[in-house]
Structure formats: C-alpha cells, structure tokens
Design an enzyme around this catalytic site. Structure first.
Site, PDB file in Angstrom:
ATOM      1  N   HIS A  56       0.853  -1.190   0.000  1.00 13.94           N
ATOM      2  CA  HIS A  56       0.000   0.000   0.000  1.00 13.94           C
ATOM      3  C   HIS A  56       0.886   1.236   0.000  1.00 13.94           C
ATOM      4  CE1 HIS A  56      -3.829  -1.985   1.848  1.00 13.94           C
ATOM      5  NE2 HIS A  56      -3.269  -2.756   0.929  1.00 13.94           N
ATOM      6  N   GLU A  58       0.931   3.879   1.798  1.00 13.43           N
ATOM      7  CA  GLU A  58       1.408   4.286   3.119  1.00 13.43           C
ATOM      8  C   GLU A  58       2.600   3.438   3.565  1.00 13.43           C
ATOM      9  OE1 GLU A  58      -3.201   4.392   3.570  1.00 13.43           O
ATOM     10  OE2 GLU A  58      -1.724   3.401   2.294  1.00 13.43           O
ATOM     11  N   CYS A  86      -6.296   1.947   5.740  1.00 10.74           N
ATOM     12  CA  CYS A  86      -6.936   0.703   6.146  1.00 10.74           C
ATOM     13  C   CYS A  86      -6.394   0.306   7.525  1.00 10.74           C
ATOM     14  CB  CYS A  86      -6.649  -0.389   5.119  1.00 10.74           C
ATOM     15  SG  CYS A  86      -4.939  -1.002   5.133  1.00 10.74           S
ATOM     16  N   CYS A  89      -2.541  -0.374   7.529  1.00 15.84           N
ATOM     17  CA  CYS A  89      -1.731   0.837   7.416  1.00 15.84           C
ATOM     18  C   CYS A  89      -1.844   1.697   8.676  1.00 15.84           C
ATOM     19  CB  CYS A  89      -2.129   1.629   6.180  1.00 15.84           C
ATOM     20  SG  CYS A  89      -1.698   0.774   4.639  1.00 15.84           S
TER      21      CYS A  89
END
Length: 152
Positions: A56, A58, A86, A89
């Site tokens: 992801h 992040e 999410c 993260c």
C-alpha cells in the site's frame, strides 16, 4: 506545518495516486514529510506490480522514509495520504510513531481510522497520531471514482 505546505504535500500525494491509477493500481498516494516539513518519501500503491498485498502507498512511503532516516521510528514526521488508511496501514502508522496523519477522502468500507476497527481508539494502541481529514478530499474522491467507473 503551514496550510500551504500541507496543501503542497497533499498535491504530491494526489499525483502519486494518479500515477498508481495509470499503472492499473488502486489510485492511492502517500507522502511523508520530516519534522521540518521537507519531503522524505512519496509512493503510490504497487500491490499488483509487486504481487504484494502489503504494498500500500502508506507502507511503501513508511519503508522509504525509515530507510532514508536509518530508523524504524518516524517520530516528528507527518504522513499525507489520499484515502483513509486501512487497518493494516493505520497500525503501521502507529508503530512508526508518525506525528500527524492527514488524509483526503474517508473510506467507510475499508478504513481503519474513523471507520471499521478505529485502530487509534483501541486500548492496545501504543501511539495515536494527530489526525486531520478532508485535505484534498474532493480531488481524492474524484480520482478514485473515475478509476472504478473505468473498470466497470
């Protein structure tokens, strides 16, 4: 931080999101700024490209910033991301000890900050960043909506 600097970092995150979408990734972008506001890392989603469900935006930005600083902690650093993180993260943000989290669009289906498990409200959360929402929200939402409409 200053509103101009915050806006500039979010614009860079939005650019990373657009680039991710052009690569066929879900268009989410993230930027990490150091304690004085200088850009440390920028990334967009790369889960498909890297065949890695943890790639992801992040997490990629956190990994790059940690490598650049030579530390597993990003104390005093700020994260700008186009979509509410999410749960995975959000937990990584906590573990990295990020000072402030700025995000554009909320994610009622998959978010982990103001939706879902609300990671920072849990008693087991050791560090919660200051949270600022809505910066670049309209642009972030538009990028995501256009991406998914094109897929239908």
């Amino acid at each position: 931080m200053t509103p101009e600097r915050d806006q500039g970092h979010m614009l860079r995150a939005l650019s990373e999101a657009q680039a991710a979408g052009q690569r066929g990734e879900v268009p989410i972008g993230a930027v990490i700024a150091g304690p004085e506001g200088a850009l440390l890392a920028a990334a967009g989603n790369r889960t498909r490209e890297l065949n890695d469900p943890t790639a992801h935006a992040e997490l990629l930005a956190i990994r790059a910033a940690c490598a650049r600083l030579g530390s597993e902690r990003l104390t005093g650093c700020d994260l700008y991301v186009t979509l509410e993180p999410c749960p995975m993260c959000a937990a990584a943000i906590s573990f990295a000890r990020i000072r402030r989290l700025y995000y554009g669009a909320s994610d009622p289906k998959g978010g982990g900050v103001e939706h879902g498990p609300r990671i920072y409200n849990q008693t087991t959360c050791h560090h919660a960043p200051e949270i600022y929402t809505g910066i670049g929200e309209a642009d972030a939402s538009l990028i995501l909506k256009a991406f998914f409409q094109a897929r239908r």
